[in-house]
Design an enzyme around this catalytic site. Structure first.
Site, PDB file in Angstrom:
ATOM      1  N   HIS A  77      79.853  21.763  46.272  1.00 35.07           N
ATOM      2  CA  HIS A  77      80.523  20.855  44.860  1.00 35.07           C
ATOM      3  C   HIS A  77      81.557  21.738  44.259  1.00 35.07           C
ATOM      4  CE1 HIS A  77      77.500  17.761  45.234  1.00 35.07           C
ATOM      5  NE2 HIS A  77      76.547  18.741  45.481  1.00 35.07           N
TER       6      HIS A  77
ATOM      7  N   GLU B 168      70.321  37.436  40.598  1.00 36.10           N
ATOM      8  CA  GLU B 168      70.164  39.034  40.432  1.00 36.10           C
ATOM      9  C   GLU B 168      70.754  39.836  41.666  1.00 36.10           C
ATOM     10  OE1 GLU B 168      69.348  40.481  38.216  1.00 36.10           O
ATOM     11  OE2 GLU B 168      68.701  42.469  38.842  1.00 36.10           O
TER      12      GLU B 168
ATOM     13  N   GLU C  61      77.666  44.805  39.252  1.00 36.66           N
ATOM     14  CA  GLU C  61      77.710  46.027  38.361  1.00 36.66           C
ATOM     15  C   GLU C  61      77.922  47.487  38.888  1.00 36.66           C
ATOM     16  OE1 GLU C  61      73.461  45.316  37.163  1.00 36.66           O
ATOM     17  OE2 GLU C  61      74.147  45.705  35.121  1.00 36.66           O
TER      18      GLU C  61
ATOM     19  N   CYS D 175      76.185  53.163  22.436  1.00 40.91           N
ATOM     20  CA  CYS D 175      76.056  54.421  21.666  1.00 40.91           C
ATOM     21  C   CYS D 175      74.806  55.203  21.514  1.00 40.91           C
ATOM     22  CB  CYS D 175      76.820  54.064  20.329  1.00 40.91           C
ATOM     23  SG  CYS D 175      78.305  53.275  20.244  1.00 40.91           S
TER      24      CYS D 175
ATOM     25  N   ASN E 144      75.876  53.660  15.023  1.00 40.60           N
ATOM     26  CA  ASN E 144      75.719  52.584  16.133  1.00 40.60           C
ATOM     27  C   ASN E 144      75.718  51.422  15.487  1.00 40.60           C
ATOM     28  OD1 ASN E 144      75.303  54.712  17.884  1.00 40.60           O
ATOM     29  ND2 ASN E 144      72.908  54.064  18.330  1.00 40.60           N
ATOM     30  N   GLY E 145      76.125  50.312  16.042  1.00 40.49           N
ATOM     31  CA  GLY E 145      76.343  48.920  15.540  1.00 40.49           C
ATOM     32  C   GLY E 145      77.813  48.610  15.301  1.00 40.49           C
TER      33      GLY E 145
HETATM   34  C1  AGP Z   1      70.747  44.853  34.362  1.00 37.06           C
HETATM   35  O1  AGP Z   1      71.090  45.564  35.769  1.00 37.06           O
HETATM   36  C2  AGP Z   1      71.987  45.122  33.410  1.00 37.06           C
HETATM   37  N1  AGP Z   1      72.246  46.496  33.331  1.00 37.06           N
HETATM   38  C3  AGP Z   1      71.846  44.163  32.086  1.00 37.06           C
HETATM   39  O2  AGP Z   1      72.368  42.841  32.650  1.00 37.06           O
HETATM   40  C4  AGP Z   1      70.446  44.010  31.381  1.00 37.06           C
HETATM   41  O3  AGP Z   1      69.546  43.605  32.234  1.00 37.06           O
HETATM   42  C5  AGP Z   1      70.836  43.388  30.084  1.00 37.06           C
HETATM   43  O4  AGP Z   1      71.901  44.108  29.322  1.00 37.06           O
HETATM   44  C6  AGP Z   1      69.449  43.256  29.173  1.00 37.06           C
HETATM   45  O5  AGP Z   1      68.906  44.420  29.015  1.00 37.06           O
HETATM   46  P1  AGP Z   1      67.526  44.413  28.368  1.00 37.06           P
HETATM   47  O6  AGP Z   1      66.407  43.930  29.436  1.00 37.06           O
HETATM   48  O7  AGP Z   1      67.217  45.881  28.066  1.00 37.06           O
HETATM   49  O8  AGP Z   1      67.399  43.523  27.333  1.00 37.06           O
END
Ligand code: AGP
Length: 611
Positions: free
Chosen positions: A507, A484, A491, A2, A103-104
């Protein structure tokens, strides 16, 4: 996630500013948007729409904005209730006198809603937010600020809010607890946002609110106080870095632009921080004396997502290069499992945005337990950076694409420099320090080499873009790279991908392999390569197609596959960086071939500000 923007200032400027601000926050991920404007005769007008801000903008074209001096607006990422106009913010009180964006998450909303309903309040949404304007109305006796104070004192959970009151068309109130709020000062107008990106083209002078503070804002004045009415003097901060979304330039997507920016962004992350003569790194934001560094006996990284993967790699560096025991924890797990933190533990929260709720909670836990906390953040002035008190900025520039690319490689470069600094502070000699310093300085040009492989990577990605499951396997420092790479693919392409330690495959997960499940095998020329070749044989024996990443013109994988991605020779510490850049390109072209929306993938948010 948000986004909030608010404006109070000159005639006709409110609506254009708010719509522009929402567009600048689009990158955070959202599913509906809305705006409320108040005119001088005390009427609040609200417009909402599902989907993109452009739909809201179209709906706003028909409204008369000439007499609107103040307004608030919001992009919503659904938590309580589906994306719909009723659930979109701003939410209004029963009489329509108060409008709130939030937000929140209000954790005690059902209890409050029950109480308010019994007192005659009618609710029209499924959201937790709607209790806030009703609560403000309940506390209102003609004093706007007192009503907001009374209401927020009843809330538990997290909030960043901006509030309008029809009786006060020349006033806007904002408050925060756990969700960021920044106030922009623009001379003839004042603004509010949850993210400085929304403000930076209008002003670079800002005030950051801390938790449990509120601000009473008019076009010419900002008064900050605690939610218990204690006055606060807050210094104006000047934003000196470029946070503007410069546009995609000639690139089709922000993600591709940001992948290509990596030689420059990593160059910025290491600039001025490597002392080749001393064979050492200089990280002034760390603010630790050599003696204080020497006393560190454990490092704990707390982070989420890609930042967690960078942190995992960091633990390999700290143990191997610096000789300090290190571990990484998903930030929420760290926060809630009562971790053992000793006075000489260095806690490293890593966060691109500096606003991730779980990582922020971990920072607070670590500070509370007396750890030395040093944040590795990209966004300057973000809550995690400020609350950690010390740390190292990435200088990666603004990252707009939801999938992190350049922030990840800068995080790894910063962790490598930190490992060098701590290693030189201990047993590492000058010669080894100089070699590692030179290797770090080479990273930008090594990334440049990988980018030249884009056409080959694109062809391989297109060939495999029909797959529904992929495995990524690596050993040692390449294991975090496998995680990664798999995260990037899932994603943006919505295809199932898992990263594994190559040795773990047999395993259990090997049961899933067949001719339809490609394996991306990270087979760079670093220790463990021979064993990796054995693992590739095991995959081929199950008919899995193999996509191999190898060093230079190494032919080791030629007997198993023709799909070979070549990265330049480097130390085992730098190999994950070059490999991840290749895997970012692979994920990008794979998703593009499948026709996916790359910069704003479904269900994802750039900054995850709820736990
Ligand atoms: C990364 O491609 C992601 N969108 C997500 O995993 C992100 O790294 C994670 O939400 C942490 O965000 P930050 O580095 O802003 O804390």
């Amino acid at each position: 996630m948000c986004g909030i923007v608010g404006y109070i200032g000159s005639e006709k400027a409110a609506a254009p500013f708010l719509l522009d601000g929402l567009k600048r926050l689009e990158y955070r991920g959202y599913d509906s948007a809305g705006i409320s404007l108040v005119n001088s005769s005390g009427h609040i007008l609200t417009v909402k729409s599902i989907g993109k801000v452009v739909h809201l903008e179209q709906k706003c074209q028909s409204i008369q904005c000439s007499d609107m001096y103040a307004g608030i607006a919001h992009t919503r990422w659904a938590t309580h209730g589906a994306p719909s106009e009723n659930n979109a913010h701003p939410h209004l009180s029963g009489s329509g006198k108060f409008a709130v964006v939030h937000n929140g998450i209000i954790e005690n909303y059902s209890e409050l809603r029950k109480r308010l309903s019994m007192a005659g309040h009618k609710f029209v949404s499924d959201t937790d937010t709607e209790v806030i304007p009703h609560l403000i109305e309940e506390f209102y006796n003609g004093d706007f600020a007192a009503a907001v104070t009374g209401a927020v004192q009843q809330l538990s959970g997290t909030y960043g809010i901006a509030v309008l009151c029809a009786d006060y068309p020349d006033m806007m109130i904002t408050a925060r607890h756990g969700s960021p709020i920044v106030i922009g000062l623009a001379g003839n107008a004042n603004m509010v946002a949850s993210d400085v990106t929304a403000l930076v083209s209008y002003t670079r002078d800002v005030l950051y609110l801390n938790d449990d503070e509120m601000a009473i804002i008019t076009p010419s004045h900002v008064e900050v106080r605690t939610i218990n009415n204690v006055p606060v003097t807050r210094e104006v901060s000047r934003i000196s870095w470029d946070v503007s979304a410069d546009g995609k330039g000639t690139f089709e997507h922000f993600m591709l632009k940001e992948i290509y920016e990596q030689p420059e962004s990593v160059g910025n992350a290491i600039r001025g921080r490597i002392d080749l003569k001393a064979g050492n790194a200089k990280l002034s934001g760390l603010d630790l004396t050599p003696r204080e560094m020497a006393l560190i006996n454990r490092i704990v990284v707390a982070a989420c997502g890609s930042s967690f993967h960078a942190g995992l790699l960091g633990t390999y560096y700290f143990e191997d290069i610096s000789g300090i025991p290190a571990s990484v924890e998903q930030a929420a797990e760290f926060r809630y499992r009562n971790p053992i933190i000793e006075p000489n533990t260095l806690v490293l929260p890593i966060s691109q945005s500096g606003e991730t709720a779980d990582t922020l909670a971990a920072v607070r836990e670590a500070v509370n337990k007396g750890a030395i906390v040093a944040a590795i953040c990209n966004v300057v002035g973000s809550t995690i950076a400020r609350e950690s008190g010390r740390g190292i900025y990435l200088h990666a520039g603004s990252e707009i694409s939801v999938a992190s690319t350049k922030a990840f490689t800068c995080q790894v470069a910063v962790l490598l420099m930190l490992a060098l600094l701590l290693g030189r502070n201990r047993r590492m000699n000058h010669e080894t320090g100089t070699e590692l310093s030179q290797e770090i300085m080479r990273i930008p040009s090594l990334i440049q080499e990988v980018l030249k492989q884009a056409p080959t990577i694109e062809a391989i990605a297109k060939k495999h873009a029909n797959a529904h499951d992929l495995f990524y396997i690596g050993r040692g420092c390449l294991y975090p790279a496998a995680l990664e790479g798999a995260l990037k693919l899932k994603e943006i392409s919505y295809v199932h991908a898992e990263g594994y330690q190559a040795a773990e495959l047999k395993h259990g997960p090997i049961a899933l392999l067949d001719e339809h499940v490609p394996v991306v095998a990270l087979c760079n020329d670093i220790p463990g390569k021979d064993k990796m070749l054995g693992n590739i044989q095991e995959c081929r024996a199950r008919q899995s197609p193999v996509i191999a990443v190898v060093t230079g013109d190494d032919d080791c994988c030629a007997p198993f596959t023709e799909d070979i991605i070549r990265v330049p020779a480097s130390s085992r510490f730098v190999a994950p960086i070059t490999t991840v850049v290749a895997l970012q390109l692979f994920a990008y072209y794979f998703a593009k071939e499948r026709g996916c929306e790359i910069d704003q993938p479904r269900n994802l948010a750039k900054s995850v500000t709820v736990e």
